[in-house]
Design an enzyme around this catalytic site. Structure first.
Site, short mmCIF file in Angstrom:
data_model
loop_
_atom_site.label_atom_id
_atom_site.label_comp_id
_atom_site.label_asym_id
_atom_site.label_seq_id
_atom_site.Cartn_x
_atom_site.Cartn_y
_atom_site.Cartn_z
N ASP A 99 0.96 -1.06 0.07
CA ASP A 99 -0.01 0.03 0.14
C ASP A 99 0.91 1.23 0.22
O ASP A 99 1.99 1.54 0.91
CB ASP A 99 -0.82 -0.07 1.23
CG ASP A 99 -1.94 -0.78 1.19
OD1 ASP A 99 -2.14 -1.72 0.44
OD2 ASP A 99 -2.92 -0.73 2.18
N HIS A 156 5.17 -7.41 -0.32
CA HIS A 156 4.94 -8.75 -0.89
C HIS A 156 5.44 -8.82 -1.99
O HIS A 156 5.65 -7.96 -2.66
CB HIS A 156 3.09 -8.79 -0.80
CG HIS A 156 2.49 -8.73 0.61
ND1 HIS A 156 1.97 -9.96 1.01
CD2 HIS A 156 2.34 -7.70 1.33
CE1 HIS A 156 1.54 -9.52 2.27
NE2 HIS A 156 1.46 -8.22 2.43
N SER A 259 8.91 3.10 4.99
CA SER A 259 9.98 3.84 4.25
C SER A 259 9.57 3.43 2.82
O SER A 259 8.31 3.93 2.47
CB SER A 259 11.21 2.93 4.33
OG SER A 259 12.16 3.71 3.55
#
Length: 293
Positions: A99, A156, A259
């Protein structure tokens, strides 16, 4: 002669100078210590204030009750309900690993990336000076994703992949927010980072996790804690004997306090979706590109 610099330029120079003088790694370790404190009055106050200040939607989380988290880091790296982040089902799809917000995306041209408008940095430098690894991605594709504090902070796999090598590159911990990215040259090659190199149906792929100010740690699912590290030189892990396979959408790692992630693919193997544009918000599992036939 006295030079009068524009106020924004002076401000960015002073901001960079201030960050340069700070004990960046020490502050990040201290932030990590606070974030792992399990005293209820500490961790509950931190979590409550964070949810309020950043308007975090707890209905997305597996554990919706803020008091159910062991400490702030447990909350910060919270798992999401699978149905809230469906994985694109098309066999040829490349999915967003996070995200976040698309900082930049496009082509790697003559071994250079775009960091921000008018500012580039080197592919070889990003990969820790490894010429062999850099050759795999010459004239390839890249995308950079910034994870804001409110975002989900697990990373992911964008597609099925077999891990070949992981590289830890020591460095600084400058902030990687949009303002810093736009004004600090070579930001991503100056900061500490963890480089994961995969073999995939789309050819070679790199998933690079960039450290930053107050990022308490970077973890991968196969090695656990990678940073903070006391190593002052580049470290390599090879996975020829003990293979690590990740299916599309499988968890790769996580940031403790946020980050940036950079994806690299080799030339003529993938195409980014037309909807993948700078400053676009993306969600983990969303289709962002396709493997070319």
């Amino acid at each position: 002669m006295v030079h009068a610099y524009p106020a924004p330029l002076r401000g960015n120079f002073l901001r960079t100078l201030f960050q340069s003088l700070l004990p960046q790694h020490g502050l990040s370790r201290f932030a990590g210590w606070i974030a792992r404190c399990q005293q209820p009055w500490v961790k509950n106050r931190l979590i409550k204030n964070f949810i309020r200040d950043y308007q975090v939607d707890m209905s997305l989380a597996v554990k919706e009750n803020p008091h159910d988290y062991r400490h702030f880091n447990d909350f910060f790296t919270r798992s999401l309900k699978p149905e809230k982040r469906p994985i694109a089902s098309e066999a040829e799809a490349i999915v967003s690993p996070v995200d976040g917000c698309v900082s930049q995306c496009g082509d790697i041209q003559e071994g250079q990336f775009i960091q921000a408008k008018g500012m580039t940095y080197s592919l070889e430098a990003l990969l820790g000076g490894c010429k062999q690894s850099a050759r795999h991605f010459q004239q390839g594709k890249f995308a950079t994703f910034y994870l804001a504090p409110k975002d989900y902070h697990r990373v992911h796999s964008p597609c099925d992949g077999k891990l070949r090598e992981m590289i830890y590159v020591p460095g600084r911990l400058f902030s990687v927010d949009p303002q810093a990215t736009a004004h600090l040259p070579g930001l991503f090659v100056r900061n500490e980072r963890v480089i994961n190199l995969f073999t995939t149906p789309a050819g070679p792929m790199a998933v690079i996790l960039i450290g930053a100010m107050l990022v308490a740690s970077i973890r991968t699912v196969w090695e656990g804690l990678i940073t903070p590290s006391t190593a002052s030189t580049i470290r390599h892990w090879h996975y020829t004997e003990h293979a690590v396979f990740l299916a599309e959408g499988a968890e790769l790692g996580q940031f403790e306090l946020g980050s940036t992630v950079i994806l690299l693919f080799s030339a003529d193997r993938i195409a980014w979706s037309n909807t993948l544009v700078i400053e676009q918000q993306v969600q983990f599992g969303q289709r962002i590109g396709d493997i070319l036939p």
